[in-house]
Design a protein around this motif. Sequence first.
Motif, short mmCIF file in Angstrom:
data_model
loop_
_atom_site.label_atom_id
_atom_site.label_comp_id
_atom_site.label_asym_id
_atom_site.label_seq_id
_atom_site.Cartn_x
_atom_site.Cartn_y
_atom_site.Cartn_z
N SER A 31 0.78 -1.20 -0.05
CA SER A 31 0.07 0.00 -0.08
C SER A 31 0.91 1.30 0.03
N ARG A 32 2.00 1.29 0.59
CA ARG A 32 3.21 2.47 0.29
C ARG A 32 3.84 2.21 -0.87
N ASP A 33 4.03 0.98 -1.53
CA ASP A 33 4.71 0.99 -2.73
C ASP A 33 3.77 0.28 -3.80
N GLU A 34 2.73 1.32 -4.32
CA GLU A 34 1.74 0.47 -4.98
C GLU A 34 2.07 0.09 -6.30
N TRP A 35 3.20 0.05 -6.90
CA TRP A 35 3.73 -0.49 -8.13
C TRP A 35 4.01 -1.94 -7.93
N ASP A 36 4.30 -2.25 -6.42
CA ASP A 36 4.47 -3.63 -6.44
C ASP A 36 3.18 -4.49 -6.02
N MET A 37 2.04 -3.69 -5.84
CA MET A 37 0.88 -4.37 -5.78
C MET A 37 0.44 -5.68 -6.79
N PRO A 38 -0.11 -6.80 -6.06
CA PRO A 38 -0.23 -7.81 -7.04
C PRO A 38 -1.42 -7.43 -8.14
N LYS A 39 -1.61 -8.12 -9.17
CA LYS A 39 -2.81 -7.61 -10.10
C LYS A 39 -3.77 -8.64 -9.84
N LEU A 40 -3.68 -9.58 -8.81
CA LEU A 40 -4.74 -10.61 -8.59
C LEU A 40 -4.46 -11.13 -7.19
N VAL A 41 -5.27 -11.63 -6.51
CA VAL A 41 -5.05 -12.34 -5.10
C VAL A 41 -5.98 -13.66 -5.08
N LEU A 42 -5.13 -14.57 -4.85
CA LEU A 42 -5.92 -15.78 -4.56
C LEU A 42 -5.87 -16.23 -3.04
N LEU A 43 -6.96 -16.16 -2.26
CA LEU A 43 -7.22 -16.06 -0.99
C LEU A 43 -7.81 -17.26 -0.41
N ASP A 44 -6.99 -18.03 0.39
CA ASP A 44 -7.63 -19.33 0.87
C ASP A 44 -8.66 -18.64 2.13
N LEU A 45 -9.67 -19.18 2.17
CA LEU A 45 -10.78 -18.84 3.30
C LEU A 45 -10.17 -19.23 4.70
N TYR A 46 -9.78 -20.52 4.78
CA TYR A 46 -9.49 -21.04 5.98
C TYR A 46 -8.20 -20.80 6.10
N LEU A 47 -7.38 -20.09 7.21
CA LEU A 47 -6.14 -19.68 7.27
C LEU A 47 -5.44 -20.04 8.60
N GLN A 59 -10.72 -11.71 7.61
CA GLN A 59 -9.62 -10.62 8.22
C GLN A 59 -8.81 -10.17 6.86
N VAL A 60 -8.25 -10.94 6.22
CA VAL A 60 -7.43 -10.50 5.00
C VAL A 60 -8.32 -9.97 3.86
N LEU A 61 -9.32 -10.35 3.59
CA LEU A 61 -10.11 -9.78 2.63
C LEU A 61 -10.69 -8.48 2.99
N ALA A 62 -11.00 -8.16 4.40
CA ALA A 62 -11.35 -6.91 4.69
C ALA A 62 -10.15 -5.95 4.92
N GLU A 63 -9.18 -6.38 4.86
CA GLU A 63 -7.66 -5.50 4.80
C GLU A 63 -7.46 -5.10 3.45
N ILE A 64 -7.68 -6.11 2.75
CA ILE A 64 -7.56 -5.50 1.13
C ILE A 64 -8.70 -4.45 0.68
N ARG A 65 -10.00 -4.76 0.92
CA ARG A 65 -10.88 -3.94 0.77
C ARG A 65 -10.79 -2.72 1.50
N GLY A 66 -10.01 -2.58 2.39
CA GLY A 66 -10.00 -1.16 3.60
C GLY A 66 -8.60 -0.36 2.88
N LEU A 67 -7.84 -1.14 1.96
CA LEU A 67 -6.64 -0.29 1.46
C LEU A 67 -7.29 1.15 0.75
N LYS A 68 -6.22 2.08 0.59
CA LYS A 68 -6.54 3.16 -0.20
C LYS A 68 -6.78 2.62 -1.57
N ALA A 69 -7.55 3.65 -2.53
CA ALA A 69 -7.33 3.41 -3.79
C ALA A 69 -6.38 3.54 -4.55
N PRO A 70 -5.78 3.05 -5.33
CA PRO A 70 -6.36 1.84 -6.06
C PRO A 70 -6.19 0.51 -5.69
N CYS A 71 -5.52 0.46 -4.69
CA CYS A 71 -4.99 -0.85 -4.14
C CYS A 71 -6.16 -1.72 -3.63
#
Length: 163
Positions: free
Chosen positions: A65-81, A89-101
């Motif tokens: 989120s600090r170095d946006e150019w490193d942000m992945p183009k896609l996330v594959l997220l296992d639900l049970y971690l 929690q991870v999904l909420a963290e991603i959706r809570g990042l500042k745009a465009p991340c």
Amino acid sequence: MNKMTHMNDNETIRANFKRARILVVEDNDDYWMLIQRAMLQVLPEVTPVRAASCGQAQNLLSEWSRDEWDMPKLVLLDLYLPERSHGWQVLAEIRGLKAPCNQVPVVMLSSSNMQSDISEAYRRGSSSYVVKPTVFSEWIDYFRQLRTYWWETVTLPTMRLAL
């Protein structure tokens, strides 16, 4: 449509693959091995980055989120971690990042085919939900379909450095 605003299919594909990486949030080493092998065969242009825990995923997301150019183009997220709450929690963290991340597509990848998990994933902002394949040949098929749709068909959001 003028030439400046229209991208042809080849331009879209080139843009999607430029600096392409996928964040794979997966705590199971066996699944990670299958995912890596299948990706290498089907998506050799894409760099997989693994987070084996909720905490590792949060650290990477914070860094990206600090170095946006490193942000992945896609996330594959296992639900049970290994617990379901960690996937949420991870999904909420991603959706809570500042745009465009916060706009990065998230594919929930889970062994669960429970309708409650599927509905909840979409309600919480997952872009897609896939039940994990069980054998390697199914993983190959999955990544072929993923390549066709997420890398060769859609136009992924570009990450622009916020100054």
